[in-house]
Design a protein around this motif. Sequence first.
Motif, PDB file in Angstrom:
ATOM      1  N   PHE A 197      -6.321 -11.374 -13.445  1.00 19.69           N
ATOM      2  CA  PHE A 197      -5.377 -11.588 -12.355  1.00 19.69           C
ATOM      3  C   PHE A 197      -5.926 -11.090 -11.026  1.00 19.69           C
ATOM      4  N   CYS A 198      -6.443  -9.872 -11.007  1.00 15.16           N
ATOM      5  CA  CYS A 198      -6.911  -9.285  -9.748  1.00 15.16           C
ATOM      6  C   CYS A 198      -8.093 -10.065  -9.170  1.00 15.16           C
ATOM      7  N   THR A 199      -8.961 -10.571 -10.019  1.00 13.40           N
ATOM      8  CA  THR A 199     -10.109 -11.342  -9.542  1.00 13.40           C
ATOM      9  C   THR A 199      -9.662 -12.580  -8.779  1.00 13.40           C
ATOM     10  N   ILE A 200      -8.608 -13.241  -9.259  1.00 16.81           N
ATOM     11  CA  ILE A 200      -8.117 -14.462  -8.607  1.00 16.81           C
ATOM     12  C   ILE A 200      -7.178 -14.149  -7.452  1.00 16.81           C
ATOM     13  N   ALA A 201      -6.326 -13.127  -7.612  1.00 18.16           N
ATOM     14  CA  ALA A 201      -5.278 -12.864  -6.621  1.00 18.16           C
ATOM     15  C   ALA A 201      -5.765 -12.085  -5.412  1.00 18.16           C
ATOM     16  N   ALA A 202      -6.808 -11.270  -5.569  1.00 18.79           N
ATOM     17  CA  ALA A 202      -7.244 -10.378  -4.487  1.00 18.79           C
ATOM     18  C   ALA A 202      -7.494 -11.102  -3.169  1.00 18.79           C
ATOM     19  N   THR A 257       0.840  -1.203   0.000  1.00 17.95           N
ATOM     20  CA  THR A 257       0.000   0.000   0.000  1.00 17.95           C
ATOM     21  C   THR A 257       0.870   1.247   0.000  1.00 17.95           C
ATOM     22  N   PHE A 258       0.429   2.248  -0.764  1.00 15.89           N
ATOM     23  CA  PHE A 258       1.020   3.583  -0.745  1.00 15.89           C
ATOM     24  C   PHE A 258      -0.114   4.546  -0.399  1.00 15.89           C
ATOM     25  N   GLY A 259      -0.291   4.800   0.902  1.00 13.68           N
ATOM     26  CA  GLY A 259      -1.426   5.595   1.317  1.00 13.68           C
ATOM     27  C   GLY A 259      -2.711   4.817   1.067  1.00 13.68           C
ATOM     28  N   SER A 260      -3.583   5.356   0.212  1.00 12.78           N
ATOM     29  CA  SER A 260      -4.845   4.677  -0.104  1.00 12.78           C
ATOM     30  C   SER A 260      -4.732   3.789  -1.334  1.00 12.78           C
ATOM     31  N   ILE A 261      -3.560   3.735  -1.933  1.00  6.90           N
ATOM     32  CA  ILE A 261      -3.357   2.929  -3.140  1.00  6.90           C
ATOM     33  C   ILE A 261      -2.975   1.509  -2.741  1.00  6.90           C
ATOM     34  N   ILE A 262      -3.671   0.541  -3.311  1.00  9.57           N
ATOM     35  CA  ILE A 262      -3.415  -0.872  -3.010  1.00  9.57           C
ATOM     36  C   ILE A 262      -2.878  -1.565  -4.245  1.00  9.57           C
ATOM     37  N   THR A 263      -1.761  -2.271  -4.095  1.00 10.89           N
ATOM     38  CA  THR A 263      -1.183  -3.022  -5.193  1.00 10.89           C
ATOM     39  C   THR A 263      -0.450  -4.227  -4.624  1.00 10.89           C
ATOM     40  N   ASP A 264       0.409  -4.830  -5.420  1.00  9.48           N
ATOM     41  CA  ASP A 264       1.189  -5.959  -4.927  1.00  9.48           C
ATOM     42  C   ASP A 264       2.662  -5.750  -5.260  1.00  9.48           C
ATOM     43  N   LEU A 311     -11.926  -2.999  -6.204  1.00 11.36           N
ATOM     44  CA  LEU A 311     -12.023  -2.019  -7.289  1.00 11.36           C
ATOM     45  C   LEU A 311     -10.780  -1.136  -7.320  1.00 11.36           C
ATOM     46  N   ASN A 312     -10.315  -0.751  -6.127  1.00 15.77           N
ATOM     47  CA  ASN A 312      -9.077   0.018  -6.023  1.00 15.77           C
ATOM     48  C   ASN A 312      -7.919  -0.750  -6.640  1.00 15.77           C
ATOM     49  N   TYR A 313      -7.824  -2.023  -6.289  1.00 15.04           N
ATOM     50  CA  TYR A 313      -6.755  -2.899  -6.770  1.00 15.04           C
ATOM     51  C   TYR A 313      -6.760  -2.997  -8.300  1.00 15.04           C
ATOM     52  N   VAL A 314      -7.959  -3.168  -8.893  1.00 16.52           N
ATOM     53  CA  VAL A 314      -8.071  -3.311 -10.344  1.00 16.52           C
ATOM     54  C   VAL A 314      -7.749  -2.004 -11.054  1.00 16.52           C
ATOM     55  N   ILE A 315      -8.387  -0.927 -10.618  1.00 14.60           N
ATOM     56  CA  ILE A 315      -8.224   0.354 -11.315  1.00 14.60           C
ATOM     57  C   ILE A 315      -6.797   0.862 -11.198  1.00 14.60           C
ATOM     58  N   VAL A 316      -6.263   0.831  -9.982  1.00 10.66           N
ATOM     59  CA  VAL A 316      -4.889   1.303  -9.784  1.00 10.66           C
ATOM     60  C   VAL A 316      -3.914   0.448 -10.583  1.00 10.66           C
ATOM     61  N   GLY A 317      -4.117  -0.882 -10.552  1.00 14.18           N
ATOM     62  CA  GLY A 317      -3.217  -1.763 -11.285  1.00 14.18           C
ATOM     63  C   GLY A 317      -3.253  -1.499 -12.776  1.00 14.18           C
ATOM     64  N   ILE A 348      -6.384 -13.889  -2.156  1.00 20.60           N
ATOM     65  CA  ILE A 348      -5.177 -14.593  -1.708  1.00 20.60           C
ATOM     66  C   ILE A 348      -4.262 -13.666  -0.924  1.00 20.60           C
ATOM     67  N   ILE A 349      -4.169 -12.401  -1.358  1.00 20.38           N
ATOM     68  CA  ILE A 349      -3.265 -11.471  -0.673  1.00 20.38           C
ATOM     69  C   ILE A 349      -3.992 -10.665   0.405  1.00 20.38           C
ATOM     70  N   GLY A 350      -5.291 -10.969   0.659  1.00 20.99           N
ATOM     71  CA  GLY A 350      -5.996 -10.360   1.776  1.00 20.99           C
ATOM     72  C   GLY A 350      -6.988  -9.283   1.424  1.00 20.99           C
ATOM     73  N   ILE A 351      -7.296  -9.090   0.135  1.00 19.50           N
ATOM     74  CA  ILE A 351      -8.288  -8.093  -0.263  1.00 19.50           C
ATOM     75  C   ILE A 351      -9.666  -8.745  -0.247  1.00 19.50           C
ATOM     76  N   THR A 352     -10.563  -8.236   0.597  1.00 20.79           N
ATOM     77  CA  THR A 352     -11.859  -8.896   0.800  1.00 20.79           C
ATOM     78  C   THR A 352     -13.065  -8.022   0.472  1.00 20.79           C
ATOM     79  N   THR A 353     -12.926  -6.699   0.531  1.00 17.33           N
ATOM     80  CA  THR A 353     -14.073  -5.829   0.257  1.00 17.33           C
ATOM     81  C   THR A 353     -14.095  -5.423  -1.209  1.00 17.33           C
ATOM     82  N   PHE A 354     -15.307  -5.117  -1.713  1.00 18.38           N
ATOM     83  CA  PHE A 354     -15.427  -4.740  -3.126  1.00 18.38           C
ATOM     84  C   PHE A 354     -14.706  -3.428  -3.407  1.00 18.38           C
ATOM     85  N   GLY A 355     -14.754  -2.495  -2.438  1.00 16.29           N
ATOM     86  CA  GLY A 355     -14.072  -1.221  -2.628  1.00 16.29           C
ATOM     87  C   GLY A 355     -12.578  -1.402  -2.801  1.00 16.29           C
TER      88      GLY A 355
END
Length: 236
Positions: free
Chosen positions: A180-185, A52-59, A197-203, A187-194
């Motif tokens: 990728f994000c649909t399957i990986a989210a 995470t970088f502030g509110s940005i979520i990635t891997d 969505l952050n993970y997909v859009i930012v990625g 696994i790495i601990g992303i559980t909420t839709f918000g």
Amino acid sequence: MSTPTSSSPASAQPTTADTGFARPTRTYYDLLLAATCVVFILSNIGATKGVTFGSIITDGGFFLFPLAYVLGDVVSEIYGFKLARRAIITSFVAAAAAAASFWVLIALPAADFYEGQAALETVLGPVPQILAGSLLGFLAGQLLNSWVLVKLKAATGGRHLWGRLMGSTLVGELADTLIFCTIAAPIIGITTFGDFLNYVIVGYIYKCAVEFLLLPITYPVIGWFKRKEPTYSPAR
């Protein structure tokens, strides 16, 4: 009567052909293929870490994975869709082999003095699961990226490289990121839709932005390969 002269040691030496060795052709394709495999495998290992970088979520693979697409652009532009597809499938197999190796490594009985088993399982354990999403996304995204780039090259007569690179990236990265994000989210601990969505859009935005920012580097790299690759034909 003259006596026959013996052959010199140099002339008696067997040649490469005599000893049955292969003579590889002079091409840069193998180097690009190896680089693609390495980048893809390392990015899958990095993707097991949520970042995470502030509110940005990635891997953790965020800084490596776009390079796989840059390499894919170079291969597609220089060698065409057939060899690009071979590079994609080879990277797929190499990454699957790496995941299988990690699974065997974790399953091997640890020595009494080895204290890193738990850490090893934590770091490398999710790789096969991450890989499932990554491989599916990589296959779909890279094949679309390569196919669009090659089709646009034919449609434009090899002109407007910048447009072809950007257009193929937008299509390929969209498919890759969604899968990728649909399957990986989870696994790495992303559980909420918000967060998802952050993970997909930012990625997606990040990967496309990196490739666009790298265009001033990608351009001369492609130009260099076009000049140096003896098998390249602009008419193809």
